[in-house]
Design a protein around this motif. Sequence first.
Motif, short mmCIF file in Angstrom:
data_model
loop_
_atom_site.label_atom_id
_atom_site.label_comp_id
_atom_site.label_asym_id
_atom_site.label_seq_id
_atom_site.Cartn_x
_atom_site.Cartn_y
_atom_site.Cartn_z
N ILE A 260 -61.19 47.77 -11.54
CA ILE A 260 -62.08 46.57 -11.42
C ILE A 260 -63.18 46.79 -10.72
N LYS A 261 -64.20 46.07 -10.91
CA LYS A 261 -65.39 45.83 -9.94
C LYS A 261 -65.09 44.77 -8.92
N LEU A 262 -64.65 45.15 -7.72
CA LEU A 262 -64.10 44.14 -6.72
C LEU A 262 -65.08 43.64 -5.77
N ARG A 263 -65.20 42.52 -5.37
CA ARG A 263 -65.91 41.87 -4.50
C ARG A 263 -65.09 41.03 -3.72
N GLY A 264 -64.66 41.32 -2.29
CA GLY A 264 -63.77 40.50 -1.71
C GLY A 264 -62.40 41.46 -1.61
N SER A 265 -61.31 40.71 -2.08
CA SER A 265 -60.11 41.31 -1.99
C SER A 265 -59.12 41.06 -3.31
N LEU A 266 -58.21 41.69 -3.32
CA LEU A 266 -57.16 41.46 -4.33
C LEU A 266 -56.00 41.24 -3.65
N SER A 267 -55.11 40.31 -3.83
CA SER A 267 -53.75 40.09 -3.33
C SER A 267 -52.69 39.86 -4.19
N LEU A 268 -51.51 39.90 -3.86
CA LEU A 268 -50.48 39.65 -4.27
C LEU A 268 -49.51 38.89 -3.51
N GLU A 269 -49.10 37.70 -3.92
CA GLU A 269 -48.49 36.75 -2.94
C GLU A 269 -47.45 36.13 -3.80
N LEU A 270 -46.08 36.22 -3.34
CA LEU A 270 -44.94 35.96 -3.95
C LEU A 270 -44.40 34.73 -2.90
N LYS A 271 -44.04 33.73 -3.47
CA LYS A 271 -43.27 32.72 -2.80
C LYS A 271 -42.09 32.24 -3.46
N SER A 272 -40.95 31.76 -2.74
CA SER A 272 -39.70 31.41 -3.45
C SER A 272 -39.15 30.14 -2.31
N GLN A 273 -38.17 29.51 -3.01
CA GLN A 273 -37.39 28.53 -2.01
C GLN A 273 -36.44 29.21 -1.75
N GLY A 274 -36.02 30.50 -1.88
CA GLY A 274 -34.89 31.29 -1.57
C GLY A 274 -34.95 31.89 -0.18
#
Length: 298
Positions: A60-74
Amino acid sequence: MSHDRDVLHRFMLERAGVRGVLVQLSDAWQEVAGRADYPAPLQRLLGEALAASALLTGNIKLRGSLSLELKSQGPLRLLFAECSDEGRLRGLARWEGALPQPLDLGALPQALLAITIGGTEAGQQRYQGLVAVESAPLAQLLEGYFERSEQMPTRIVLAADGGRAAALMLQRLPREGGIAGEVDEDSWSRVGHLTATLGEDELLRLPVEALLRRLYHEEGVRLFAARPLAFGCGCSRERVENVLRALGRDEVEAALAARGGEIEVTCEFCASRYLFDRVDAERLLSATPAAPASPLSH
């Protein structure tokens, strides 16, 4: 110094009509892994996520950043990994209590994975895709995301141990015209079978040329120039000031009063420390409001 294997490689399997990205990390991953005493299953997952965050920037043509964010209540509260357009990587995880063994993402209550692409500064576009976390490894969740959002058949392999992290992505190109229009119908299936023979240790430790030759030597491998990767954080004093300004005068003054007239902010990603006294606080609270910046921690 970055290790020569902190790299991202793009490649083509020209006879198969398949494009690929390969990421291998050593020093950058060790910087992230060494910042907390992560339980082994969580350390592995964080390493996979860090390699994946770089992997997904490959096509991809990226400007800025790419993030993965996983949240849970566990017990796994947060998993975060990010790669900037300059190839700077950072990540962290937060957990409470004992983690399940094995660490099954699908068993985490109210788990959700967000993939965010774009700028962190005012005026830069951001795109976010949400992935329901089913009972599947992270690699399969990302494959499903591509097939649903991009309608592009995708194969992803992730691996991590205490010293290295790596990721491989293959995508079948559209079949209209060009190279992909001339390949045989079995090429995607064939590449999948070849990829299934890849061992985790090979992915982590084989030099890229040897790995691709071992797997795909009959598929017409064309390897593009390497893109260097390294640990790096996007925090700055200006961003911390924007966060404090967004909190408002009452909260900032309460924090000053509670901490003897000084506020200390430590970045959870890189451990940089930022100190503000009452004069600093009055200056930033009296200044013209700046555009909101992304918080240092999530």
